[in-house]
Scaffold this motif. Structure first.
Motif, PDB file in Angstrom:
ATOM      1  N   VAL A  41      97.697 -37.062  49.895  1.00  0.00           N
ATOM      2  CA  VAL A  41      98.091 -36.674  48.529  1.00  0.00           C
ATOM      3  C   VAL A  41      99.696 -37.078  48.208  1.00  0.00           C
ATOM      4  O   VAL A  41     100.051 -37.396  47.123  1.00  0.00           O
ATOM      5  N   PHE A  42     100.409 -36.676  49.259  1.00  0.00           N
ATOM      6  CA  PHE A  42     101.887 -37.219  49.080  1.00  0.00           C
ATOM      7  C   PHE A  42     101.977 -38.093  50.483  1.00  0.00           C
ATOM      8  O   PHE A  42     101.733 -38.083  51.596  1.00  0.00           O
ATOM      9  N   SER A  43     103.257 -39.086  50.167  1.00  0.00           N
ATOM     10  CA  SER A  43     103.680 -39.735  51.499  1.00  0.00           C
ATOM     11  C   SER A  43     105.335 -39.617  51.512  1.00  0.00           C
ATOM     12  O   SER A  43     105.601 -39.605  50.341  1.00  0.00           O
ATOM     13  N   THR A  44     105.753 -39.641  52.471  1.00  0.00           N
ATOM     14  CA  THR A  44     107.080 -39.663  52.704  1.00  0.00           C
ATOM     15  C   THR A  44     107.956 -40.975  53.100  1.00  0.00           C
ATOM     16  O   THR A  44     109.079 -40.456  53.435  1.00  0.00           O
ATOM     17  N   LEU A  45     107.408 -41.844  53.397  1.00  0.00           N
ATOM     18  CA  LEU A  45     107.817 -43.204  54.095  1.00  0.00           C
ATOM     19  C   LEU A  45     108.635 -43.716  52.899  1.00  0.00           C
ATOM     20  O   LEU A  45     108.015 -44.265  51.758  1.00  0.00           O
ATOM     21  N   PHE A  46     109.833 -44.171  53.210  1.00  0.00           N
ATOM     22  CA  PHE A  46     110.700 -44.416  52.030  1.00  0.00           C
ATOM     23  C   PHE A  46     110.721 -43.761  50.877  1.00  0.00           C
ATOM     24  O   PHE A  46     110.605 -44.184  49.867  1.00  0.00           O
ATOM     25  N   GLY A  47     110.722 -42.380  50.925  1.00  0.00           N
ATOM     26  CA  GLY A  47     110.823 -41.512  49.809  1.00  0.00           C
ATOM     27  C   GLY A  47     109.601 -40.900  49.550  1.00  0.00           C
ATOM     28  O   GLY A  47     108.486 -41.272  50.100  1.00  0.00           O
ATOM     29  N   VAL A  48     109.694 -39.653  48.963  1.00  0.00           N
ATOM     30  CA  VAL A  48     108.440 -38.948  48.687  1.00  0.00           C
ATOM     31  C   VAL A  48     107.782 -39.410  47.537  1.00  0.00           C
ATOM     32  O   VAL A  48     108.241 -39.613  46.342  1.00  0.00           O
ATOM     33  N   TYR A  49     106.523 -39.802  47.428  1.00  0.00           N
ATOM     34  CA  TYR A  49     105.674 -40.185  46.525  1.00  0.00           C
ATOM     35  C   TYR A  49     104.191 -39.663  46.328  1.00  0.00           C
ATOM     36  O   TYR A  49     103.783 -39.202  47.483  1.00  0.00           O
ATOM     37  N   THR A  50     103.757 -39.538  45.272  1.00  0.00           N
ATOM     38  CA  THR A  50     102.195 -39.232  45.111  1.00  0.00           C
ATOM     39  C   THR A  50     101.412 -40.485  45.481  1.00  0.00           C
ATOM     40  O   THR A  50     102.150 -41.435  44.997  1.00  0.00           O
TER      41      THR A  50
ATOM     42  N   ALA B 205     102.742 -46.153  42.765  1.00  0.00           N
ATOM     43  CA  ALA B 205     103.007 -46.894  43.950  1.00  0.00           C
ATOM     44  C   ALA B 205     104.590 -46.985  44.264  1.00  0.00           C
ATOM     45  O   ALA B 205     105.303 -46.992  43.362  1.00  0.00           O
ATOM     46  N   ASN B 206     104.683 -46.697  45.677  1.00  0.00           N
ATOM     47  CA  ASN B 206     105.867 -46.679  46.278  1.00  0.00           C
ATOM     48  C   ASN B 206     106.134 -48.192  46.505  1.00  0.00           C
ATOM     49  O   ASN B 206     105.529 -48.584  47.351  1.00  0.00           O
ATOM     50  N   PRO B 207     107.222 -49.020  45.862  1.00  0.00           N
ATOM     51  CA  PRO B 207     107.105 -50.613  46.059  1.00  0.00           C
ATOM     52  C   PRO B 207     107.549 -50.720  47.484  1.00  0.00           C
ATOM     53  O   PRO B 207     107.059 -51.877  47.873  1.00  0.00           O
ATOM     54  N   LEU B 208     108.166 -49.747  48.203  1.00  0.00           N
ATOM     55  CA  LEU B 208     108.264 -50.087  49.779  1.00  0.00           C
ATOM     56  C   LEU B 208     106.897 -49.731  50.771  1.00  0.00           C
ATOM     57  O   LEU B 208     107.159 -50.366  51.702  1.00  0.00           O
ATOM     58  N   PHE B 209     106.007 -49.101  50.116  1.00  0.00           N
ATOM     59  CA  PHE B 209     104.928 -48.642  50.745  1.00  0.00           C
ATOM     60  C   PHE B 209     103.864 -48.249  49.817  1.00  0.00           C
ATOM     61  O   PHE B 209     103.217 -47.201  49.670  1.00  0.00           O
ATOM     62  N   PRO B 210     103.290 -49.548  49.114  1.00  0.00           N
ATOM     63  CA  PRO B 210     102.244 -49.007  48.177  1.00  0.00           C
ATOM     64  C   PRO B 210     100.984 -48.815  48.726  1.00  0.00           C
ATOM     65  O   PRO B 210     100.038 -48.602  47.838  1.00  0.00           O
ATOM     66  N   LEU B 211     100.491 -48.915  50.119  1.00  0.00           N
ATOM     67  CA  LEU B 211      99.304 -48.893  50.615  1.00  0.00           C
ATOM     68  C   LEU B 211      98.459 -47.649  49.939  1.00  0.00           C
ATOM     69  O   LEU B 211      97.419 -47.808  49.744  1.00  0.00           O
ATOM     70  N   PRO B 212      99.077 -46.263  50.231  1.00  0.00           N
ATOM     71  CA  PRO B 212      98.259 -45.183  49.793  1.00  0.00           C
ATOM     72  C   PRO B 212      97.989 -45.166  48.327  1.00  0.00           C
ATOM     73  O   PRO B 212      97.000 -44.696  47.907  1.00  0.00           O
ATOM     74  N   TYR B 213      98.575 -45.940  47.291  1.00  0.00           N
ATOM     75  CA  TYR B 213      98.405 -45.963  45.902  1.00  0.00           C
ATOM     76  C   TYR B 213      97.239 -46.925  45.833  1.00  0.00           C
ATOM     77  O   TYR B 213      96.231 -46.615  45.160  1.00  0.00           O
TER      78      TYR B 213
END
Ligand code: ZN
Length: 233
Positions: free
Chosen positions: A159-168, A172-180
Motif C-alpha cells: 500500500v505504501f513503499s519507502t524505497l527512495f521516499g514514501v509513496y502510495t 509512480a515513484n520515478p526511482l522505483f515504479p514497480l509497485p505502481y
C-alpha cells in the motif's frame, strides 16, 4: 538475506536491498509476514533460528511473486506452520487470475501462484496473534495490511513503499515504479492508503524500502501527492 532487528517485536529480512519480509515475535514463535522472492526459504528459516524462535505462522499481504516466492519451500521446511492470506488473494495464490464479481479491470504484476494452500483464509478485522488484519484492496483485490496492536507497527505490504521516499502505489515513484505498475486499481489503492493512515501507525514496515519510524507526516504527503495525480485524471 540481511536480518536487521528493528525493535523487540520485529526483525526485518531484506533481499537485495529491495524486497522485505518480517519476523514478528510472539509468545509461541515468529509470525513471518511475506516470504520475498523464491530461493530465500533457507535464509529465512536460518534467521529465525538465529533469533531463537521457530516460525509458527506465515501471513501474506498479497499474492504477488515477490511476496509469496519462497512460500512453497518454506511450507515444505515448516510443515506445522499456519499459512494465512485473504480469501480473495488465495484465488490468485492458486494461479487463477479471473476477476471476481464487482471488480473492474484486470490484476497487474506477477502472480506465479504456489502449490501451497492457505491453512486458513483471513479477512480485515481478524487477528493473527498480535496482528490485526486490515483489508486494503487496490494493489491487489485482496491485499491485507497487518497492524501490530502492541506497538502500532504497520506491516503495510505494497500500500505504501519507502524505497527512495514514501509513496502510495497509486502514484509512480520515478526511482522505483514497480509497485505502481503492479497495482490493480489506483483509485481503490488510494482509499486503502487513506484508511491505513487513520490507524496512526507508529512505524511503517513495507514490502519495499526501509522501516520508517514516525512516518505519519510522510504518509500524509504521499497521500496528498497521490490524490493530486488522481484529480488530474
Ligand atoms: Zn505487490
Amino acid at each position: 538475506m540481511k536480518a536487521t532487528p528493528v525493535s523487540d517485536n520485529l526483525i526485518q529480512l531484506n533481499r537485495l536491498g529491495v524486497v522485505n519480509a518480517f519476523l514478528v515475535r510472539e509468545d509461541d514463535g515468529f509470525t513471518l509476514v511475506d516470504t520475498t522472492l523464491s530461493g530465500n526459504a533457507g535464509a529465512i528459516v536460518e534467521a529465525a533460528g538465529a533469533a531463537g524462535l521457530p516460525i509458527v505462522r506465515i501471513a501474506l499481504t498479497h499474492a504477488h511473486g515477490d511476496h509469496i516466492g519462497s512460500l512453497d519451500a518454506l511450507a515444505a521446511a515448516l510443515p506445522d506452520a499456519e499459512v494465512l492470506i485473504s480469501s480473495r488473494d488465495a484465488i490468485l495464490l492458486s494461479g487463477d487470475k479471473t476477476m471476481q464479481e464487482g471488480e473492474r479491470g484486470e490484476v497487474k504484476g506477477g502472480f506465479p501462484g504456489a502449490k501451497t494452500k492457505p491453512t486458513r483464509t483471513i479477512e480485515g478485522g481478524e487477528r493473527v496473534g498480535s496482528l490485526e488484519a486490515i483489508a486494503t484492496p487496490g494493489h491487489t483485490p485482496g491485499h491485507l495490511a497487518f497492524l501490530d496492536t502492541r506497538d502500532r507497527t504497520l506491516y503495510c505490504g505494497d500500500v505504501f513503499s519507502t524505497l527512495f521516499g514514501v509513496y502510495t502505489s497509486a502514484r509512480a515513484n520515478p526511482l522505483f515504479p514497480l509497485p505502481y505498475f503492479a497495482t490493480w486499481d489506483k483509485e481503490i489503492e488510494l482509499e486503502s492508503a487513506i484508511e491505513l493512515r487513520t490507524h496512526e501507525p507508529a512505524a511503517l514496515a513495507p514490502g519495499h524500502g526501509p522501516v520508517n519510524i514516525d512516518a505519519l507526516e510522510q504518509m500524509d504527503d504521499a497521500i496528498a501527492q497521490s490524490a493530486e495525480v488522481a484529480a488530474k485524471k
